[in-house]
Design a protein around this motif. Structure first.
Motif, mmCIF file in Angstrom:
data_model
loop_
_atom_site.group_PDB
_atom_site.id
_atom_site.type_symbol
_atom_site.label_atom_id
_atom_site.label_comp_id
_atom_site.label_asym_id
_atom_site.label_seq_id
_atom_site.Cartn_x
_atom_site.Cartn_y
_atom_site.Cartn_z
ATOM 1 N N THR A 1 0.885 -1.159 0.032
ATOM 2 C CA THR A 1 -0.108 0.069 -0.130
ATOM 3 C C THR A 1 0.803 1.119 0.130
ATOM 4 O O THR A 1 2.182 1.265 0.158
ATOM 5 C CB THR A 1 -1.017 -0.055 1.136
ATOM 6 O OG1 THR A 1 0.094 0.074 2.445
ATOM 7 C CG2 THR A 1 -2.077 -1.281 1.407
ATOM 8 N N ARG A 2 0.148 2.330 0.014
ATOM 9 C CA ARG A 2 0.921 3.574 -0.068
ATOM 10 C C ARG A 2 -0.060 4.679 0.270
ATOM 11 O O ARG A 2 -1.251 4.602 0.411
ATOM 12 C CB ARG A 2 1.453 3.917 -1.637
ATOM 13 C CG ARG A 2 0.404 4.188 -2.501
ATOM 14 C CD ARG A 2 1.053 4.450 -3.892
ATOM 15 N NE ARG A 2 0.030 4.740 -5.002
ATOM 16 C CZ ARG A 2 -0.576 3.995 -5.461
ATOM 17 N NH1 ARG A 2 -0.329 2.427 -5.280
ATOM 18 N NH2 ARG A 2 -1.517 4.193 -6.736
ATOM 19 N N GLY A 3 0.737 5.891 0.569
ATOM 20 C CA GLY A 3 -0.044 7.062 1.058
ATOM 21 C C GLY A 3 -0.799 7.003 2.393
ATOM 22 O O GLY A 3 -0.307 6.289 3.151
ATOM 23 N N GLU A 4 -1.741 7.695 2.454
ATOM 24 C CA GLU A 4 -2.512 7.977 3.650
ATOM 25 C C GLU A 4 -3.184 6.506 4.157
ATOM 26 O O GLU A 4 -2.963 6.129 5.403
ATOM 27 C CB GLU A 4 -3.692 8.595 3.508
ATOM 28 C CG GLU A 4 -3.315 10.331 3.423
ATOM 29 C CD GLU A 4 -2.885 10.471 1.901
ATOM 30 O OE1 GLU A 4 -3.237 9.717 0.980
ATOM 31 O OE2 GLU A 4 -2.231 11.502 1.436
ATOM 32 N N PHE A 5 -3.458 5.563 3.061
ATOM 33 C CA PHE A 5 -4.015 4.256 3.412
ATOM 34 C C PHE A 5 -2.937 3.584 4.182
ATOM 35 O O PHE A 5 -3.201 2.690 5.166
ATOM 36 C CB PHE A 5 -4.690 3.537 1.958
ATOM 37 C CG PHE A 5 -5.256 2.383 2.603
ATOM 38 C CD1 PHE A 5 -6.341 2.284 3.363
ATOM 39 C CD2 PHE A 5 -4.853 0.979 1.853
ATOM 40 C CE1 PHE A 5 -6.943 1.141 3.600
ATOM 41 C CE2 PHE A 5 -5.606 -0.078 2.013
ATOM 42 C CZ PHE A 5 -6.534 -0.067 3.020
ATOM 43 N N CYS A 6 -1.811 3.821 3.562
ATOM 44 C CA CYS A 6 -0.444 2.731 4.251
ATOM 45 C C CYS A 6 -0.444 3.284 5.776
ATOM 46 O O CYS A 6 -0.232 2.560 6.584
ATOM 47 C CB CYS A 6 0.510 3.156 3.463
ATOM 48 S SG CYS A 6 2.043 2.317 4.043
ATOM 49 N N ASP A 7 -0.611 4.533 5.830
ATOM 50 C CA ASP A 7 -0.377 5.201 7.211
ATOM 51 C C ASP A 7 -1.365 4.567 8.191
ATOM 52 O O ASP A 7 -1.004 4.394 9.393
ATOM 53 C CB ASP A 7 -0.454 6.818 7.181
ATOM 54 C CG ASP A 7 0.759 7.436 6.345
ATOM 55 O OD1 ASP A 7 1.888 6.508 6.312
ATOM 56 O OD2 ASP A 7 0.599 8.519 5.806
ATOM 57 N N MET A 8 -2.682 4.529 7.565
ATOM 58 C CA MET A 8 -3.817 4.325 8.416
ATOM 59 C C MET A 8 -3.602 2.481 8.962
ATOM 60 O O MET A 8 -3.678 2.461 10.050
ATOM 61 C CB MET A 8 -5.215 4.122 7.635
ATOM 62 C CG MET A 8 -6.348 3.352 8.364
ATOM 63 S SD MET A 8 -7.756 3.593 7.625
ATOM 64 C CE MET A 8 -8.482 4.904 8.240
ATOM 65 N N LEU A 9 -3.012 1.818 8.102
ATOM 66 C CA LEU A 9 -2.990 0.316 8.095
ATOM 67 C C LEU A 9 -2.017 0.096 9.249
ATOM 68 O O LEU A 9 -1.958 -0.837 10.140
ATOM 69 C CB LEU A 9 -2.909 -0.402 6.724
ATOM 70 C CG LEU A 9 -3.811 -0.503 5.861
ATOM 71 C CD1 LEU A 9 -3.419 -1.442 4.811
ATOM 72 C CD2 LEU A 9 -5.127 -1.345 6.638
ATOM 73 N N LEU A 10 -0.727 1.111 9.234
ATOM 74 C CA LEU A 10 0.458 0.893 10.132
ATOM 75 C C LEU A 10 -0.098 1.169 11.287
ATOM 76 O O LEU A 10 0.431 0.611 12.385
ATOM 77 C CB LEU A 10 1.433 1.661 9.676
ATOM 78 C CG LEU A 10 2.080 1.267 8.243
ATOM 79 C CD1 LEU A 10 3.370 2.426 7.936
ATOM 80 C CD2 LEU A 10 2.727 0.149 8.648
#
Length: 306
Positions: free
Chosen positions: A104-113
């Motif tokens: 994933t990347r971007g804001e969605f990546c930040d959310m999953l982390l």
């Protein structure tokens, strides 16, 4: 090729009124989940859709996969997430976070982390001063947009306890005369919008959320077996009776009747046993008949032949 309402030259594919992105995504889900899927069905979809339609299918397919991961993470306790992380590291010799960053990347990546960290508040405390501050922060973030918006929503949706999130939704609506669902629809898109909606729905009613997910897994063409199996297996030890009750209230038929209509043989038998552990298989099938489902003699024989 003649396309109704379109000026065409020598094209062999054009936008068709029959295009149904959810139906097409289901074809991919059904046939990519195991070896031996129906390649002809996939080819038929790909070869009969325009480029823009293919892109829409790809976007929806990825969004669906992302929603499943969000669902797993929000419905697990901190201790369960830690167990998942430890087992993943032991099995694959790298961290879950590495996988998330690759996929994933971007804001969605930040959310999953953030969701993958075992750090959500698990109390039921709702301090009003903090609640009022967070409501103001979310409203300010929506007006500003960009990174501030994503950070503010992630901090609340990924870290606060669910009683707190429910109370925040109520106060948010009182202060602005519009609910937070509307702002999620208006100011977010793609994976982030889908994930925020999933967290919001789960926070308001976990059992209602899972009832809806089970219904969607069996509605329309084909069956989303991954979602169906995952929810039934994991919730059978938690709140399956409540999920079944809400399912019947919302969709007018029992969960058992949907399972019988969408599955067969040993798989059907196992799912029925998991959702009806206090009943015999005979009682479960009789319940399906009572709900109005028409069972052929073949279906009845399949159910009892395990």
């Amino acid at each position: 090729m003649s396309c109704a309402g379109q000026i065409t030259l020598d094209n062999t594919i054009c936008d068709g009124a029959e295009f149904d992105v959810e139906k097409d995504v289901r074809v991919f889900v059904e046939n990519l989940k195991h070896i031996g899927g129906d390649n002809r069905a996939i080819i038929e979809v790909v070869a009969s859709r325009t480029r823009s339609q293919r892109l829409e299918i790809a976007r929806k397919y990825k969004e669906r996969q992302g929603r499943s991961l969000v669902e797993i993470l929000i419905s697990r306790s901190n201790s369960q997430i830690k167990e998942i992380r430890d087992l993943y590291m032991k099995t694959y010799d790298h961290d879950v976070d590495d996988l998330i960053r690759r996929k994933t990347r971007g804001e969605f990546c930040d959310m999953l982390l953030m969701l993958a960290e075992p750090s959500r508040d698990e109390s039921d405390e709702v301090p009003m001063d903090l609640l009022r501050r967070d409501v103001k922060a979310l409203k300010r973030a929506v007006r500003k947009g960009g990174a501030i918006q994503y950070y503010a929503f992630n901090e609340v949706f990924c870290k606060k306890n669910f009683a707190y999130i429910r109370a925040l939704f109520e106060l948010y609506k009182q202060n602005s005369e519009r609910d937070i669902y509307r702002d999620i629809r208006l100011y977010f898109a793609g994976y982030m919008k889908s994930a925020l909606k999933a967290i919001a729905e789960y926070a308001v009613s976990p059992t209602g959320y899972f009832a809806h997910r089970l219904y969607r897994s069996m509605k329309g063409l084909g069956t989303d077996d991954n979602t169906l199996t995952r929810i039934i297996v994991t919730r059978s030890e938690v709140d399956m009776e409540q999920i079944k009750k809400i399912f019947k209230e919302k969709y007018k038929h029992s969960l058992e009747s949907y399972i019988v209509g969408d599955t067969s043989f040993s798989y059907r038998h196992l799912l029925l046993k998991l959702v009806s552990s206090s009943k015999t298989l005979f009682e479960s099938v009789n319940q399906v008949k009572h709900d109005g489902a028409i069972l052929s003699s073949t279906e009845i024989a399949e159910t009892y032949s395990f």
